[in-house]
Design a protein around this motif. Structure first.
Motif, PDB file in Angstrom:
ATOM      1  N   LYS A 132      -4.322   5.492  -0.786  1.00 55.94           N
ATOM      2  CA  LYS A 132      -4.671   7.072  -0.382  1.00 55.94           C
ATOM      3  C   LYS A 132      -3.197   7.374   0.273  1.00 55.94           C
ATOM      4  O   LYS A 132      -2.397   8.474   0.068  1.00 55.94           O
ATOM      5  CB  LYS A 132      -5.534   7.806   0.542  1.00 55.94           C
ATOM      6  N   LYS A 133      -2.620   6.172   1.074  1.00 56.11           N
ATOM      7  CA  LYS A 133      -1.742   6.916   2.033  1.00 56.11           C
ATOM      8  C   LYS A 133      -0.115   6.375   0.877  1.00 56.11           C
ATOM      9  O   LYS A 133       0.376   7.393   1.122  1.00 56.11           O
ATOM     10  CB  LYS A 133      -1.540   5.482   3.171  1.00 56.11           C
TER      11      LYS A 133
ATOM     12  N   ASN B 192      -0.066   6.278  -2.347  1.00 56.01           N
ATOM     13  CA  ASN B 192      -0.109   6.784  -3.612  1.00 56.01           C
ATOM     14  C   ASN B 192       0.850   7.855  -3.847  1.00 56.01           C
ATOM     15  O   ASN B 192       1.726   7.500  -4.918  1.00 56.01           O
ATOM     16  CB  ASN B 192      -1.239   7.159  -3.928  1.00 56.01           C
TER      17      ASN B 192
ATOM     18  N   GLU C  62     -14.040   5.156  -5.473  1.00 60.13           N
ATOM     19  CA  GLU C  62     -14.351   5.360  -4.398  1.00 60.13           C
ATOM     20  C   GLU C  62     -16.454   5.270  -4.224  1.00 60.13           C
ATOM     21  O   GLU C  62     -16.593   3.726  -3.890  1.00 60.13           O
ATOM     22  CB  GLU C  62     -13.906   6.488  -3.372  1.00 60.13           C
TER      23      GLU C  62
END
Length: 558
Positions: free
Chosen positions: A149-150, A152, A163
């Protein structure tokens, strides 16, 4: 002794002018004349007399009626042509293999002081932490999902984060371990797959706008195998649109070493995410460079197994006779571990085999017979040449004797492109006819969209003739490979890539450092058919002697 079957069984002769006739959708539209037939000959270099065109014209009209009838029947994605491609040369016997080892899990691994460094631990290191309960699968899974998430938004390497499924699987595996049930070295370890592989309950977009919302309610065999072995699927990673390049419907996947560069493809997301430490390993696919190229660009190790070693059931088809699935990881050992799980005969994929398989990591690599493409290496003009030559020097310093080899000549290499294009054109025929291909992001001359349109103009005769020459290439390659266990080759800049993808030989691309612009470089090891063991052994030995596989891009341990 094993006797190979025919490589290509001749199918119905569709006629010289197939490329002209099949462009219309029904008998009532786009009728063709004798003048059309006469003009169409130019594409294939023929010039029939008028009297022969008069004679064959009614036959072509009947052919067209047959083509129109074909399109009234729906074909599922998993229906393959009644053609058996077999990469084995005549009178070839696959090498006896020793099987896979009990993978050694080190006992002295500790969590890093800086948690972000955990992102670049090897599979055995992560296995040690999980088995010793120094970290749970749930904790590791949450850690890597957070990294996806950080990073991408910058790398654009992920299409779907799985998830819910991942957290459920991780909890299950932690519970099993608490009860004393350990599935093996992949127990509790997260991974990603290229988004050509179906996963029930999630979209499978193939990276292309026409399939952005496609959901295939099945799970690919390779994913089932990894899940059963204890893997935790955390992401469906970017495939370039319909297995081409690094551009997909929502962007362009980036190289973590230089985000001004694309990751190349088409296993772009698998290469980028593995390089940046967002997953320990991923699965990719290759038809003509799609594991090798992103492994090279992103500075990781990529194994493309022999054609037929790994099931493609549940995986998008681009070329039935050329597609392969393989692992992409940060070392040869990690690739070997993943490969040991996904390889094997699958009754759902008729092209898979049950020939002997294995890997002996403790075998003496000096017993290998090594050839190298000296002339190709010397004439390399890319920025990777210095590292190529240094890698060759390292192999020699390891005590290996390298013998000069040259790849087959006197082969019509320019003709082989029609094999991939024709097979892709067949798989995506409905999309092209429905004009859905017009929705794809890239529409230039070298785009997949344009390739699929031009596929409609490939005559059946030329497709078959190209495959006959492919058979000649198979035999020529065997004449070379019978004297060697491994060939050392540049990754790009010669004909190795097209040859081995056509003949089905396994290759592994391994990092060789950075060029003067600080971009990763690689070298490729080519093995005999159904002998992944030899290239894995030499790749591991090289990586034991060097540190290139332990180099990681900056900015991903913040």
């Amino acid at each position: 002794m094993y006797q190979p079957t025919k490589r290509i069984a001749l199918f119905s002769f569709l006629g010289l002018f197939t490329f002209l006739l099949i462009t219309s959708c029904s008998s009532s539209k786009n009728e063709f004349s004798k003048k059309d037939v006469k003009r169409s000959q130019k594409l294939v270099g023929l010039d029939f007399d008028k009297k022969y065109i008069d004679t064959l014209y009614p036959y072509l009209k009947r052919n067209k009626e047959g083509f129109d009838t074909l399109r009234k029947y729906t074909l599922a994605n998993d229906v393959v042509p009644a053609i058996q491609y077999n990469p084995l040369p005549l009178n070839f016997t696959p090498k006896v293999q020793a099987g896979f080892p009990e993978w050694e899990i080190p006992g002295n691994v500790e969590l890093p002081n800086k948690k972000a460094d955990l992102a670049f631990y090897s599979i055995p290191q992560l296995a040690s932490l999980i088995k010793s309960k120094k970290i749970s699968s749930l904790e590791l899974t949450q850690f890597l999902i957070a990294r996806l998430k950080k990073y991408n938004p910058v790398l654009q390497c992920t299409i779907t984060i799985t998830e819910e499924m991942a957290l459920e699987q991780a909890k299950l595996l932690d519970a099993e371990l608490a009860d004393g049930n350990y599935r093996g070295i992949l127990h509790g370890i997260p991974y990603g797959v290229k988004d050509l592989m179906a996963v029930e309950g999630y979209k499978t977009t193939w990276g292309a706008e026409p399939y952005r919302d496609q959901q295939i309610e099945m799970t690919a065999t390779v994913v089932e195998k990894l899940q059963a072995a204890g893997g935790v699927l955390v992401a469906k990673l970017v495939s370039g649109s319909l297995a081409r390049g690094d551009v997909w419907f929502d962007g362009k996947t980036k190289n973590p070493w230089d985000t001004k560069q694309g990751a190349t493809g088409s296993s772009a997301g698998s290469g980028s995410a593995t390089s940046a430490g967002l997953v320990p390993f991923a699965l990719g696919t290759e038809t003509l460079g799609s594991i090798t190229s992103p492994s090279n660009r992103n500075g990781i190790t990529g194994l493309r197994p022999t054609y037929g070693r790994v099931s493609r059931h549940g995986v998008m088809s681009l070329s039935w006779s050329m597609d392969k699935v393989g692992p992409m990881a940060r070392s040869a050992e990690d690739c070997a571990i993943v490969y040991s799980v996904i390889t094997g005969k699958d009754p759902k994929d008729g092209m898979t085999t049950d020939y002997p398989d294995g890997f002996e990591p403790t075998k003496d690599y000096k017993s290998l017979r090594i050839g190298y493409l000296k002339k190709d290496i010397e004439k390399d003009t890319s920025l990777s040449k210095d590292n190529l030559e240094k890698a060759v020097k390292t192999f020699k310093e390891m005590g290996l004797t390298l013998k000069e080899v040259e790849l087959p000549e006197d082969v019509p290499y320019k003709s082989f492109d029609v094999i991939l294009r024709a097979e892709a054109g067949a798989f995506f025929d409905d999309m092209v006819r429905a004009r859905e291909v017009d929705k794809m992001v890239e529409q230039d001359e070298r785009s997949r969209a344009n390739s699929l349109r031009q596929a409609r103009f490939i005559p059946a005769v030329e497709y078959l003739q190209a495959n006959r020459h492919r058979q000649v290439l198979i035999e020529k390659m065997q004449t070379i490979m019978k004297d060697y266990d491994v060939l050392i080759s540049p990754t790009f800049g010669n004909r190795q890539l097209i040859i081995t993808n056509l003949t089905g030989h396994p290759v592994i691309a391994i990092p060789t450092g950075l060029d003067k612009e600080k971009h990763p470089t690689s070298i490729t090891l080519v093995g005999n058919l159904y002998d992944e063991a030899s290239i894995l052994l030499l790749a591991k030995a090289f990586q034991d002697q060097t540190e290139f596989d332990e180099m990681h891009p900056e900015g991903y341990t913040d």
